[in-house]
Write a protein that holds these residues in place. Sequence first.
Motif, PDB file in Angstrom:
ATOM      1  N   UNK A  28      38.504  21.228 -19.767  1.00 24.77           N
ATOM      2  CA  UNK A  28      40.296  20.976 -18.583  1.00 24.77           C
ATOM      3  C   UNK A  28      40.349  19.244 -18.203  1.00 24.77           C
ATOM      4  N   UNK A  29      39.611  18.506 -18.371  1.00 19.72           N
ATOM      5  CA  UNK A  29      40.060  17.302 -18.359  1.00 19.72           C
ATOM      6  C   UNK A  29      41.506  17.449 -19.984  1.00 19.72           C
ATOM      7  N   UNK A  30      40.792  17.596 -20.474  1.00 17.89           N
ATOM      8  CA  UNK A  30      41.509  17.417 -21.890  1.00 17.89           C
ATOM      9  C   UNK A  30      42.551  17.609 -21.726  1.00 17.89           C
ATOM     10  N   UNK A  31      42.627  19.403 -21.454  1.00 13.38           N
ATOM     11  CA  UNK A  31      44.365  19.562 -20.664  1.00 13.38           C
ATOM     12  C   UNK A  31      45.268  19.001 -19.997  1.00 13.38           C
ATOM     13  N   UNK A  32      43.974  18.547 -19.107  1.00 15.10           N
ATOM     14  CA  UNK A  32      45.321  17.994 -17.567  1.00 15.10           C
ATOM     15  C   UNK A  32      45.875  16.586 -18.574  1.00 15.10           C
ATOM     16  N   UNK A  33      44.993  15.922 -19.427  1.00 12.22           N
ATOM     17  CA  UNK A  33      45.317  14.989 -20.601  1.00 12.22           C
ATOM     18  C   UNK A  33      46.776  14.929 -20.733  1.00 12.22           C
ATOM     19  N   UNK A  34      46.823  16.849 -21.574  1.00  7.86           N
ATOM     20  CA  UNK A  34      48.014  16.433 -22.180  1.00  7.86           C
ATOM     21  C   UNK A  34      49.010  17.131 -21.423  1.00  7.86           C
TER      22      UNK A  34
END
Length: 187
Positions: A28-34
């Motif tokens: 979820x955090x990786x997706x939000x960073x992207x």
Amino acid sequence: MAGQRRYQRALDDLEGLIIARMFELYKAVKAAIERYNAAADAMTPPKDHLSWEQVVEYTFLADFDLLCEGREDIRGEPWALPSGRAAMDQHYKLLRADEEIKRLNIEIRRFVTYMVDEEAFLLHHEERLVAESKPGLAHQVGRHRMECARFNVLHMVSLGKLSTEKGFTGSISPGVSVAMWRCIQCR
């Protein structure tokens, strides 16, 4: 053995769920960073990109400089400042202090009882092994008993010092364990 197996399975299940949750959070955090990086590229002029390492380094909201560009800069809020967090931590610790003291008074007495019972248990089995002509095993149990006794002396010295502190409300005298109580009732 069955109890140990149930415990180990429960522990394995818990560990699996925690790891699964951490992976979900990571995704979820990786997706939000992207999404953030894509939105930052679309800005004129483009904003700086974020990496996973940068986000992980942000321990507290006050350290997250990016938040100053939000609709509201929450970094200056009392609850986001280190002193505010320390005050909140202290407040909640004080709220639970009486409960913690009661719990520790119980645990101290249980610990002292355990040390006394362990000494009696090991001494009993050491003597039993000597009587059964098993001197090698008796010697090993005796060595283990002596090692435990050395640590128990250190623990009792620390507990003795604690018991002299102003406000100490517990007891460092041993209680009667459930196993011992059952033996007394059977007589």
